[in-house]
Write an enzyme that holds these catalytic residues in place. Sequence first.
Site, PDB file in Angstrom:
ATOM      1  N   ASP A 533       0.849  -1.186   0.000  1.00 32.65           N
ATOM      2  CA  ASP A 533       0.000   0.000   0.000  1.00 32.65           C
ATOM      3  C   ASP A 533       0.886   1.238   0.000  1.00 32.65           C
ATOM      4  OD1 ASP A 533       0.531   0.797   2.896  1.00 32.65           O
ATOM      5  OD2 ASP A 533      -0.287  -1.226   3.181  1.00 32.65           O
ATOM      6  N   GLU A 613      20.840 -22.339 -19.569  1.00 31.66           N
ATOM      7  CA  GLU A 613      20.001 -21.502 -18.698  1.00 31.66           C
ATOM      8  C   GLU A 613      20.832 -20.404 -18.054  1.00 31.66           C
ATOM      9  OE1 GLU A 613      16.335 -24.242 -17.045  1.00 31.66           O
ATOM     10  OE2 GLU A 613      18.356 -24.624 -16.262  1.00 31.66           O
TER      11      GLU A 613
END
Length: 727
Positions: A533, A613
Amino acid sequence: MIVFDELRGTISLHTRRTTYQMKADQRGVLLHLYYGPRVEAEDLSYLLRYADRGFSPNPSGSGADRGYSLDTLPQEWSTCGVGDYRLASAEVEQPDGSVLLDLRYASHSIRPGKYALEGLPAFFGDEGWETLSVVLRDPSSGMEAELLYGVCEEEDLITRAVRVTNRGEAPVVLCRVMSLCLDFGRSDLDLLTFDGGHVRERNLSRAPLRPGVQSVGSVRGTSSHQHNPFVVLCERDAGEDHGLCFGAALLYSGSFLAAVERSQFEDARLVMGIHPHHFRWALGPGEHFTAPEAALICSPDGLTPMTHRFHRAMRERLIRDPYAGRRRPVLINNWEATEFDFDAERLVDIAREGAALGMELFVLDDGWFGKRDTDLSGLGDWDVNERKLPGGLEALAPRIEALGLGFGLWIEPEMVSADSDLYRAHPDWALGAPGRPQTTGRSQLVLDFSRQEVRDHVYAAMRRVLDSARITYLKWDMNRSLSDVWSAALPAARQGEVFHRYVLGVYDLLERLRRDYPDLLIEGCSGGGGRFDAGMLYYTPQIWCSDNTDAVDRLRIQCGTAFCYPVSTIGAHVSAVPNGQTGRDTPMETRGVVAMCGTFGYEMDLGRCSREEKETVREQVETYKRRAALIAGGDYYRLTDPFQDPPFTAWAHVSSDKREALVSLVTGSARAAQPFPVLRLRGLDPALRYRVDGGEVHSGAALMYAGLSFPLVRGDYQAKQLHLEAV
Ligand code: GLA
């Protein structure tokens, strides 16, 4: 610019593109006249209508005039129990037991700069701000409400807060104090909310206002995974770049309420503030209470400009230095790789792999302290577990630094395990009512952060840890909702203060930490995004967005989060597959592209990656570093709506001068006979010509109106990232 028109009595708050107007009428009722696209030199009270409406009562002194009712008039901060039956802004239990509150204009003042709120987060900065303060008084009691408005013209931002003071001679109890009350003289609006749960945060839901009250909120003591203290009201046909939109964010990290009422006369009222559930705040004579800040942005031209303005305002006037504009380090976190099962060697191995691939910060997550081999014990005992880490952080941190990485640490300061030395020594420091068994969450209890001595103890322990090694980053976690909310330090009549005092306590400790360790980068976290928030962003410039690191789910979670919160605040990492939350396999490229729409890092055992990877990871880290300024500081554009299950999800980051853009696209699950994918870009300059990924050159107009085409792709969840540069 704030303009008081003495002749007409109007107070107008003008930002670059919007105007907000109010006026105290002849009875002193502070009416809300307008919020919308900029309107100058008008007294918009000509819109007010008065009529004798059945069952809408009239204030005392109305005599035979039944045309005036608080039940029908738009107001700046609605009253309670005296004739307005719509959502109340405040409820005050008076000494005589009534909850009646009538508020009339007393005075106002306008000054340069921005007001501040003691102990609470707030937008800041003296330049570019003006403050309006309007004082309202209840003629029959000693209650006074000061409505504060911050006007930031440049960002189209209007902030609001309220300070309630008891000027009477006896104590009263506040049972409800909303930070924001906003009346719309219309109800043909959609409400957008951001909902979900743990590992499914902030998924957008949009619905037309229906008659009555509709609300989202939290009674969990945190802003929560389930709903977010950010809502949007917009015209029914509003889209990304058309239609009137109003966004409202509450700068608060505890229980909140955001409620909209579509009333009998087809108007709408939005209120937002601390949730009234178990909120009872005793206010003695002369005492005041400050409600948290709410931030409003009105966009006359759609959702995208609203998003951009929130992002900019938060980046520049809410997130504090030194991290406001600074690139955040690419991190490697050990949690998903090891959970609690590690020793120093394992950690150094993970860090070494990360360093070799270009990462900059190693974060040691949960499990480094106390008796902590599972999540059943240890919280509260912030002493290094020397069995796992002989020599403590003093020994480990320099080894990490020697690899060229910063050293970061996880901590969960607000919590205590029942199986901990701290709890055994101070059982009353955990929230819980006497004679009642306590409810646990993740097998842990919540410390009573409303108490100074509890906070002091935790802070002293944190300081010992922080001073024991060079720690550059702290992940502040919080892994359960509050329950059994009762504090041993307060009398029965004041237990209704604990929820809010808890939040103030969290803010207090975060502020102390910021003051004493100004360079420490703090990442907020609450089981992922349970406390994402605007309040938290004032203290922690980034927040772990979700415990769900599945790239496909993250498309929605991150898109919902970025409706209001800047990309630079969104914690996003690449993790291993099959994903721990969903079991889904997604390619490494896709995971990288998705995590780049955030603070970027890795959360996996890099040692298990194949050579190919690792090469991909190295390239991703390089790409991120190269593009970080564009990603974090550019304008973020939604190019598709991931909540509609589209064949592909795409977004773009565009530099403010529009000379550069990064376009990302992720396909959904594979479909046979798929349409040819065409992506119409947004936010470019139609007149500029852009080189697309070092190849073809097209005009901004072509790329936006005709679009870019992509080859057909095979397989699930493929990703593509394109860099555009003006030539
Ligand atoms: C929470 C966090 C995770 C991790 C664990 C550790 O769930 O969101 O990232 O830190 O706690 O227990």
